[in-house]
Design a protein around this motif. Sequence first.
Motif, PDB file in Angstrom:
ATOM      1  N   ALA A  51       0.830  -1.212   0.000  1.00 37.65           N
ATOM      2  CA  ALA A  51       0.000   0.000   0.000  1.00 37.65           C
ATOM      3  C   ALA A  51       0.854   1.247   0.000  1.00 37.65           C
ATOM      4  O   ALA A  51       0.577   2.215  -0.730  1.00 37.65           O
ATOM      5  N   LEU A  52       1.907   1.265   0.810  1.00 39.15           N
ATOM      6  CA  LEU A  52       2.791   2.427   0.863  1.00 39.15           C
ATOM      7  C   LEU A  52       3.515   2.617  -0.456  1.00 39.15           C
ATOM      8  O   LEU A  52       3.689   3.743  -0.935  1.00 39.15           O
ATOM      9  N   THR A  53       3.921   1.500  -1.077  1.00 41.38           N
ATOM     10  CA  THR A  53       4.603   1.580  -2.363  1.00 41.38           C
ATOM     11  C   THR A  53       3.686   2.158  -3.423  1.00 41.38           C
ATOM     12  O   THR A  53       4.074   3.006  -4.223  1.00 41.38           O
ATOM     13  N   LEU A  54       2.425   1.687  -3.427  1.00 40.02           N
ATOM     14  CA  LEU A  54       1.466   2.171  -4.405  1.00 40.02           C
ATOM     15  C   LEU A  54       1.186   3.654  -4.212  1.00 40.02           C
ATOM     16  O   LEU A  54       1.162   4.429  -5.171  1.00 40.02           O
ATOM     17  N   SER A  55       0.973   4.072  -2.956  1.00 38.35           N
ATOM     18  CA  SER A  55       0.672   5.482  -2.703  1.00 38.35           C
ATOM     19  C   SER A  55       1.851   6.362  -3.073  1.00 38.35           C
ATOM     20  O   SER A  55       1.675   7.468  -3.595  1.00 38.35           O
ATOM     21  N   TYR A  56       3.077   5.892  -2.820  1.00 33.44           N
ATOM     22  CA  TYR A  56       4.261   6.660  -3.221  1.00 33.44           C
ATOM     23  C   TYR A  56       4.328   6.776  -4.733  1.00 33.44           C
ATOM     24  O   TYR A  56       4.619   7.839  -5.279  1.00 33.44           O
ATOM     25  N   SER A  57       4.012   5.662  -5.413  1.00 32.85           N
ATOM     26  CA  SER A  57       4.048   5.676  -6.876  1.00 32.85           C
ATOM     27  C   SER A  57       3.044   6.663  -7.441  1.00 32.85           C
ATOM     28  O   SER A  57       3.336   7.408  -8.371  1.00 32.85           O
ATOM     29  N   VAL A  58       1.823   6.657  -6.865  1.00 33.53           N
ATOM     30  CA  VAL A  58       0.795   7.595  -7.323  1.00 33.53           C
ATOM     31  C   VAL A  58       1.229   9.030  -7.077  1.00 33.53           C
ATOM     32  O   VAL A  58       1.087   9.913  -7.924  1.00 33.53           O
ATOM     33  N   ALA A  59       1.793   9.279  -5.880  1.00 35.83           N
ATOM     34  CA  ALA A  59       2.245  10.641  -5.558  1.00 35.83           C
ATOM     35  C   ALA A  59       3.331  11.092  -6.515  1.00 35.83           C
ATOM     36  O   ALA A  59       3.364  12.248  -6.945  1.00 35.83           O
ATOM     37  N   GLN A  60       4.249  10.183  -6.852  1.00 35.80           N
ATOM     38  CA  GLN A  60       5.310  10.529  -7.779  1.00 35.80           C
ATOM     39  C   GLN A  60       4.751  10.849  -9.157  1.00 35.80           C
ATOM     40  O   GLN A  60       5.205  11.761  -9.845  1.00 35.80           O
ATOM     41  N   ARG A  61       3.747  10.062  -9.568  1.00 39.67           N
ATOM     42  CA  ARG A  61       3.199  10.241 -10.900  1.00 39.67           C
ATOM     43  C   ARG A  61       2.378  11.515 -11.023  1.00 39.67           C
ATOM     44  O   ARG A  61       2.472  12.256 -11.980  1.00 39.67           O
ATOM     45  N   TRP A  62       1.523  11.747  -9.991  1.00 42.33           N
ATOM     46  CA  TRP A  62       0.596  12.871 -10.082  1.00 42.33           C
ATOM     47  C   TRP A  62       1.103  14.125  -9.382  1.00 42.33           C
ATOM     48  O   TRP A  62       0.688  15.231  -9.725  1.00 42.33           O
ATOM     49  N   GLY A  63       1.987  13.968  -8.416  1.00 38.54           N
ATOM     50  CA  GLY A  63       2.496  15.135  -7.701  1.00 38.54           C
ATOM     51  C   GLY A  63       1.575  15.526  -6.568  1.00 38.54           C
ATOM     52  O   GLY A  63       0.414  15.792  -6.777  1.00 38.54           O
ATOM     53  N   ARG A  64       2.088  15.545  -5.354  1.00 41.19           N
ATOM     54  CA  ARG A  64       1.254  15.872  -4.205  1.00 41.19           C
ATOM     55  C   ARG A  64       1.413  17.347  -3.872  1.00 41.19           C
ATOM     56  O   ARG A  64       2.494  17.891  -3.924  1.00 41.19           O
ATOM     57  N   TRP A  65       0.292  18.004  -3.591  1.00 40.70           N
ATOM     58  CA  TRP A  65       0.385  19.344  -3.047  1.00 40.70           C
ATOM     59  C   TRP A  65      -0.527  19.456  -1.853  1.00 40.70           C
ATOM     60  O   TRP A  65      -1.202  18.499  -1.500  1.00 40.70           O
ATOM     61  N   SER A  66      -0.521  20.583  -1.202  1.00 44.09           N
ATOM     62  CA  SER A  66      -1.103  20.657   0.134  1.00 44.09           C
ATOM     63  C   SER A  66      -2.578  20.304   0.167  1.00 44.09           C
ATOM     64  O   SER A  66      -3.087  19.896   1.185  1.00 44.09           O
ATOM     65  N   ASP A  67      -3.300  20.486  -0.921  1.00 45.79           N
ATOM     66  CA  ASP A  67      -4.732  20.286  -0.901  1.00 45.79           C
ATOM     67  C   ASP A  67      -5.194  19.125  -1.779  1.00 45.79           C
ATOM     68  O   ASP A  67      -6.374  18.901  -1.914  1.00 45.79           O
ATOM     69  N   GLY A  68      -4.315  18.407  -2.401  1.00 44.34           N
ATOM     70  CA  GLY A  68      -4.740  17.330  -3.274  1.00 44.34           C
ATOM     71  C   GLY A  68      -3.620  16.895  -4.194  1.00 44.34           C
ATOM     72  O   GLY A  68      -2.468  16.881  -3.810  1.00 44.34           O
ATOM     73  N   TYR A  69      -3.985  16.584  -5.437  1.00 48.59           N
ATOM     74  CA  TYR A  69      -2.999  16.114  -6.405  1.00 48.59           C
ATOM     75  C   TYR A  69      -3.039  16.974  -7.653  1.00 48.59           C
ATOM     76  O   TYR A  69      -4.078  17.482  -8.056  1.00 48.59           O
ATOM     77  N   ILE A  70      -1.898  17.119  -8.257  1.00 51.04           N
ATOM     78  CA  ILE A  70      -1.780  17.922  -9.462  1.00 51.04           C
ATOM     79  C   ILE A  70      -1.153  17.061 -10.553  1.00 51.04           C
ATOM     80  O   ILE A  70      -0.109  16.454 -10.344  1.00 51.04           O
TER      81      ILE A  70
END
Length: 294
Positions: free
Chosen positions: A14-33
């Motif tokens: 789960a942590l690996t998947l969430s990191y992968s998604v964050a890397q792909r979409w980019g995390r910002w303070s209010d959501g994803y970009i």
Amino acid sequence: MRVKSRWTLLLILALTLSYSVAQRWGRWSDGYIPHPDTIRTAREAPSHSNETPMWTNAPGFQKDVFTFTRVRYQRAPYGSYSAGEWSTDFPDSDLNLSFRVQELTSIKVDPEARVLDLTDKDLFRYPWIYMVEPGRLLLEDNEVPILRRYLLNGGFLMADDFWGEVQWENFAHEIKRVLPESQWVELPMTHPIFHSVFDLKLAKNEMQVPNYIQGMRSEQTHITWEHHDGEECIDVHFRAIFDEKGRMIVMACHDTDNGDGWERESEDDYFFKNFSEKISYPLGINIIFYSMTH
């Protein structure tokens, strides 16, 4: 042991998947970009607050407009303090302020807004740039001379939404790399920038805009400041750097969060009337007008 091992494996996956998604979409303070490293305009990012109306400018004059231009920057590694990133309040703050400038002044404004790196060849097309939460700003070596040339050749930088002395010292250090000869000047509330379009008659600490959550609570608590690194960031500072001809080239809004005032305007009546309408929008419009006419 088997059950525990299975749960451990699931947690790792789960942590690996969430990191992968964050890397792909980019995390910002209010959501994803989407595509954080290449996104070019605020309209390309999904709104997470309110949908800003679209508008058009006269045919043939689409480029003869003011453009809200957000700088994408690198952050120093995590250390003993935290700070936000370049995409805080994005895209709603950029689009909402752009819309209000178009609506409330005679300035024609780009409805898309812009995002760029300091190394982008388009930088010099935009005389006004914005950095949000630069408390952990880390300029790349090749960005330093570019930003210096930009500022000394007519450009203007607004920095906003960073809190406490630790964050201030880091930002000031990075700007000192760009302008080693410069000195910060604390602006009094009598300075023309506070009276150029809207006549702001508040005391400086009355100009503090809290984050949205703190702002809603302030109706009962009357607390608008934030706590960072053990410090109560009560005192608002508006500091500026001037070039040798007396032209303001950098303005830093410290211990205040104008970006939330632009971003969150539609989410709470109290917050809008006391912070967006009363402070953030008038100040933002004043800074844009002053910087573009001086």
